[in-house]
Scaffold this motif. Sequence first.
Motif, PDB file in Angstrom:
ATOM      1  N   ILE A  48      17.701 -11.004 -37.437  1.00  0.00           N
ATOM      2  CA  ILE A  48      18.569 -10.731 -36.292  1.00  0.00           C
ATOM      3  C   ILE A  48      19.618 -11.822 -36.110  1.00  0.00           C
ATOM      4  N   THR A  49      20.854 -11.386 -35.965  1.00  0.00           N
ATOM      5  CA  THR A  49      21.901 -12.229 -35.401  1.00  0.00           C
ATOM      6  C   THR A  49      21.983 -11.875 -33.927  1.00  0.00           C
ATOM      7  N   VAL A  50      21.579 -12.807 -33.081  1.00  0.00           N
ATOM      8  CA  VAL A  50      21.515 -12.527 -31.645  1.00  0.00           C
ATOM      9  C   VAL A  50      22.760 -13.101 -30.977  1.00  0.00           C
ATOM     10  N   THR A  51      23.451 -12.247 -30.230  1.00  0.00           N
ATOM     11  CA  THR A  51      24.691 -12.625 -29.559  1.00  0.00           C
ATOM     12  C   THR A  51      24.401 -12.955 -28.106  1.00  0.00           C
ATOM     13  N   PHE A  52      24.874 -14.117 -27.662  1.00  0.00           N
ATOM     14  CA  PHE A  52      24.754 -14.523 -26.268  1.00  0.00           C
ATOM     15  C   PHE A  52      26.122 -14.345 -25.603  1.00  0.00           C
ATOM     16  N   CYS A  53      26.176 -13.569 -24.518  1.00  0.00           N
ATOM     17  CA  CYS A  53      27.463 -13.317 -23.868  1.00  0.00           C
ATOM     18  C   CYS A  53      27.253 -12.702 -22.490  1.00  0.00           C
ATOM     19  N   PHE A  54      28.351 -12.408 -21.813  1.00  0.00           N
ATOM     20  CA  PHE A  54      28.454 -11.714 -20.528  1.00  0.00           C
ATOM     21  C   PHE A  54      28.119 -12.630 -19.347  1.00  0.00           C
ATOM     22  N   THR A  55      29.131 -12.924 -18.579  1.00  0.00           N
ATOM     23  CA  THR A  55      28.997 -13.807 -17.431  1.00  0.00           C
ATOM     24  C   THR A  55      28.413 -13.058 -16.231  1.00  0.00           C
ATOM     25  N   PRO A  56      27.378 -13.592 -15.587  1.00  0.00           N
ATOM     26  CA  PRO A  56      26.900 -12.983 -14.338  1.00  0.00           C
ATOM     27  C   PRO A  56      28.013 -13.010 -13.289  1.00  0.00           C
ATOM     28  N   GLU A  57      28.137 -11.945 -12.531  1.00  0.00           N
ATOM     29  CA  GLU A  57      29.238 -11.858 -11.569  1.00  0.00           C
ATOM     30  C   GLU A  57      29.259 -13.049 -10.614  1.00  0.00           C
ATOM     31  N   ARG A  79      28.350 -16.027 -11.167  1.00  0.00           N
ATOM     32  CA  ARG A  79      28.542 -17.317 -11.826  1.00  0.00           C
ATOM     33  C   ARG A  79      29.894 -17.412 -12.530  1.00  0.00           C
ATOM     34  N   GLY A  80      30.779 -16.455 -12.275  1.00  0.00           N
ATOM     35  CA  GLY A  80      32.095 -16.474 -12.892  1.00  0.00           C
ATOM     36  C   GLY A  80      33.176 -16.954 -11.945  1.00  0.00           C
ATOM     37  N   LEU A  81      34.284 -17.401 -12.515  1.00  0.00           N
ATOM     38  CA  LEU A  81      35.447 -17.722 -11.693  1.00  0.00           C
ATOM     39  C   LEU A  81      35.939 -16.486 -10.955  1.00  0.00           C
ATOM     40  N   GLU A  82      35.759 -15.329 -11.586  1.00  0.00           N
ATOM     41  CA  GLU A  82      35.961 -14.033 -10.953  1.00  0.00           C
ATOM     42  C   GLU A  82      34.670 -13.236 -11.129  1.00  0.00           C
ATOM     43  N   PRO A  83      34.366 -12.298 -10.232  1.00  0.00           N
ATOM     44  CA  PRO A  83      33.098 -11.559 -10.313  1.00  0.00           C
ATOM     45  C   PRO A  83      33.146 -10.447 -11.363  1.00  0.00           C
ATOM     46  N   HIS A  84      33.152 -10.850 -12.636  1.00  0.00           N
ATOM     47  CA  HIS A  84      33.249  -9.888 -13.732  1.00  0.00           C
ATOM     48  C   HIS A  84      32.611 -10.500 -14.971  1.00  0.00           C
ATOM     49  N   HIS A  85      32.025  -9.637 -15.829  1.00  0.00           N
ATOM     50  CA  HIS A  85      31.306 -10.155 -16.994  1.00  0.00           C
ATOM     51  C   HIS A  85      32.226 -10.800 -18.028  1.00  0.00           C
ATOM     52  N   THR A  86      33.536 -10.557 -17.929  1.00  0.00           N
ATOM     53  CA  THR A  86      34.483 -11.170 -18.861  1.00  0.00           C
ATOM     54  C   THR A  86      35.015 -12.511 -18.369  1.00  0.00           C
ATOM     55  N   SER A  87      34.653 -12.899 -17.175  1.00  0.00           N
ATOM     56  CA  SER A  87      35.227 -14.105 -16.571  1.00  0.00           C
ATOM     57  C   SER A  87      34.686 -15.376 -17.216  1.00  0.00           C
ATOM     58  N   PRO A  88      35.527 -16.394 -17.389  1.00  0.00           N
ATOM     59  CA  PRO A  88      34.984 -17.717 -17.701  1.00  0.00           C
ATOM     60  C   PRO A  88      34.009 -18.140 -16.605  1.00  0.00           C
ATOM     61  N   PRO A  89      32.937 -18.814 -16.974  1.00  0.00           N
ATOM     62  CA  PRO A  89      31.956 -19.207 -15.957  1.00  0.00           C
ATOM     63  C   PRO A  89      32.438 -20.375 -15.107  1.00  0.00           C
ATOM     64  N   LEU A  90      31.825 -20.499 -13.951  1.00  0.00           N
ATOM     65  CA  LEU A  90      32.093 -21.648 -13.097  1.00  0.00           C
ATOM     66  C   LEU A  90      31.715 -22.945 -13.797  1.00  0.00           C
ATOM     67  N   ASP A  91      30.628 -22.894 -14.552  1.00  0.00           N
ATOM     68  CA  ASP A  91      30.120 -24.080 -15.243  1.00  0.00           C
ATOM     69  C   ASP A  91      29.669 -23.651 -16.635  1.00  0.00           C
ATOM     70  N   VAL A  92      30.367 -24.084 -17.674  1.00  0.00           N
ATOM     71  CA  VAL A  92      30.024 -23.662 -19.037  1.00  0.00           C
ATOM     72  C   VAL A  92      28.639 -24.143 -19.441  1.00  0.00           C
ATOM     73  N   ASN A  93      28.160 -25.205 -18.812  1.00  0.00           N
ATOM     74  CA  ASN A  93      26.841 -25.721 -19.176  1.00  0.00           C
ATOM     75  C   ASN A  93      25.721 -24.761 -18.774  1.00  0.00           C
ATOM     76  N   GLU A  94      25.966 -23.923 -17.781  1.00  0.00           N
ATOM     77  CA  GLU A  94      24.961 -22.931 -17.414  1.00  0.00           C
ATOM     78  C   GLU A  94      24.795 -21.905 -18.535  1.00  0.00           C
ATOM     79  N   PHE A  95      25.901 -21.479 -19.128  1.00  0.00           N
ATOM     80  CA  PHE A  95      25.813 -20.580 -20.281  1.00  0.00           C
ATOM     81  C   PHE A  95      25.147 -21.281 -21.455  1.00  0.00           C
ATOM     82  N   ALA A  96      25.515 -22.527 -21.697  1.00  0.00           N
ATOM     83  CA  ALA A  96      24.912 -23.284 -22.793  1.00  0.00           C
ATOM     84  C   ALA A  96      23.404 -23.410 -22.600  1.00  0.00           C
ATOM     85  N   ASP A  97      22.983 -23.641 -21.364  1.00  0.00           N
ATOM     86  CA  ASP A  97      21.545 -23.738 -21.082  1.00  0.00           C
ATOM     87  C   ASP A  97      20.845 -22.420 -21.381  1.00  0.00           C
ATOM     88  N   PHE A  98      21.484 -21.294 -21.028  1.00  0.00           N
ATOM     89  CA  PHE A  98      20.903 -19.989 -21.336  1.00  0.00           C
ATOM     90  C   PHE A  98      20.729 -19.822 -22.844  1.00  0.00           C
TER      91      PHE A  98
END
Length: 316
Positions: free
Chosen positions: A255-264, A266-285
């Motif tokens: 498996i190549t597992v893809t990590f993506c999609f911003t929680p509404e 936790r984004g700069l805008e409430p959308h899964h395409t938004s850059p996150p408020l804190d990139v380290n939260e995505f990195a931690d995930f």
Amino acid sequence: MIEAAKIWNEPNNKSHWDLLIDPDWAMFANLALAAGKAIRSAHPTLPRVLGGISPIDPSFMRSMQARGVLDHVDAVAVHGFPLDWNLWQIGEWPAKIEEIKAVTSLPVWVTEVGVSSFGAEEVQAWGLSRTADLLIGRAPRIHWYSLYDLPSAWEATTRHKEAEGSSYYRHFHMGLLREDGTPKAAAELFGQYAADMGLCQWFHFEDHRLDDAVRWMRRFGVRHLRTGLSWADSFRPNALDWFDRQMDALAEFEITVTFCFTPEHRGLEPHHTSPPLDVNEFADFCAQMVERYCTKTGLASSSGVSPPIREPTCVP
């Protein structure tokens, strides 16, 4: 078995990353850097793949190189659908790969390629065979998109109905199998290529198709699968139960597992395409998922990536 971790999906496509907020991809570069470092800290050798780009754009790759992102991934990836919505012909596939190879010495994976059956199933079957002829032997990994048609009741969200990357009506007809699970003409051919061409199949939260998908992939002889674990879904109730069920069901595939999609929330805008408020939260995930589903020992695989020590065999 996880053979690679993929950082985001189509970051240069406005349907997957908000280019109004981040027009020069500076925020995405910070996210990819943080994720690449976190994955390496969580696992010493797991190959990291930069999210597949669509359209195939060398300037995006040069931007990532200039920002240091390519120093923290082990492969890059491209996506292409020339018979449906790209602005180039299917015979240009080798040239498109060479365009990216001219920018980076990293391996170039093709993690989504497909042809819809919207016009005719015969077109999809021909496109599968032609794609196999053009790509097998040119890329370390090739993932055909996809196993299933999208259910017609699902909403198709797109920010550009006629530009490259649109998820408009053709997106509902990309599967080897129809929505009801019956095979199309291309399904009869896919087994011929399954040793060299994997599948890309996204499973939605608590997806009812999971077990049937496993049975079909066994029947086809699939070895390599690309799928995803959604950061946004991780905030749902019982998210880890679903992630465990999905990864357990798919354990026999590489498996190549893809990590993506911003929680509404936790984004700069409430959308899964938004850059996150804190990139380290995505990195931690990313790190948490790698630690949960990978071991740190194993033998070399054939992914075409040469990490510093050895390539891992990761098991749930």
